[in-house]
Motif scaffolding. Structure first.
Motif, short mmCIF file in Angstrom:
data_model
loop_
_atom_site.label_atom_id
_atom_site.label_comp_id
_atom_site.label_asym_id
_atom_site.label_seq_id
_atom_site.Cartn_x
_atom_site.Cartn_y
_atom_site.Cartn_z
N LEU A 8 -18.68 -126.78 -10.90
CA LEU A 8 -19.49 -126.69 -12.11
C LEU A 8 -19.51 -128.04 -12.84
O LEU A 8 -18.54 -128.39 -13.51
N PRO A 9 -20.62 -128.77 -12.73
CA PRO A 9 -20.74 -129.99 -13.53
C PRO A 9 -20.81 -129.61 -15.01
O PRO A 9 -21.11 -128.47 -15.37
N LYS A 10 -20.57 -130.57 -15.86
CA LYS A 10 -20.67 -130.33 -17.30
C LYS A 10 -22.09 -129.90 -17.65
O LYS A 10 -23.05 -130.26 -16.96
N ASP A 11 -22.22 -129.13 -18.72
CA ASP A 11 -23.52 -128.58 -19.11
C ASP A 11 -24.59 -129.66 -19.25
O ASP A 11 -25.72 -129.47 -18.80
N HIS A 12 -24.24 -130.79 -19.87
CA HIS A 12 -25.26 -131.83 -20.07
C HIS A 12 -25.68 -132.44 -18.73
O HIS A 12 -26.83 -132.86 -18.57
N GLN A 13 -24.79 -132.46 -17.73
CA GLN A 13 -25.16 -132.96 -16.41
C GLN A 13 -26.09 -131.98 -15.69
O GLN A 13 -27.06 -132.40 -15.05
N GLN A 14 -25.82 -130.71 -15.85
CA GLN A 14 -26.71 -129.70 -15.26
C GLN A 14 -28.10 -129.80 -15.87
O GLN A 14 -29.11 -129.78 -15.15
N GLN A 15 -28.14 -129.93 -17.18
CA GLN A 15 -29.43 -130.03 -17.87
C GLN A 15 -30.19 -131.28 -17.46
O GLN A 15 -31.39 -131.24 -17.24
N GLN A 16 -29.48 -132.38 -17.32
CA GLN A 16 -30.11 -133.64 -16.91
C GLN A 16 -30.73 -133.50 -15.52
O GLN A 16 -31.85 -133.96 -15.28
N TYR A 30 -19.15 -121.42 -8.25
CA TYR A 30 -17.80 -121.70 -7.79
C TYR A 30 -17.31 -120.47 -7.04
O TYR A 30 -17.23 -119.39 -7.63
#
Length: 63
Positions: A8-16, A30
């Protein structure tokens, strides 16, 4: 295209990622094999690969 992350990447990375590649279906999971059969790309750290594949496949890296 379907891309499966086995971590799980960080939320902001997922959004990006979703914003930069709107045509790609990202799955951030996961230990969940649900999207594995349809994924064209598998993103993993490597040590968690046994959760993506069964016991037979986890030995593929040994040659």
């Amino acid at each position: 295209m379907e891309v499966l992350f086995t971590f799980l990447p960080k939320d902001h990375q997922q959004q990006q990622l979703r914003e930069e590649f709107p045509e790609v279906q990202f799955h951030f999971t996961y230990k969940d094999k649900t999207h594995l059969p349809d994924a064209q790309v598998l993103v993993t750290y490597g040590e968690d690969i046994q959760y993506a594949f069964g016991p037979k496949e986890k030995d593929l890296h040994q040659s």
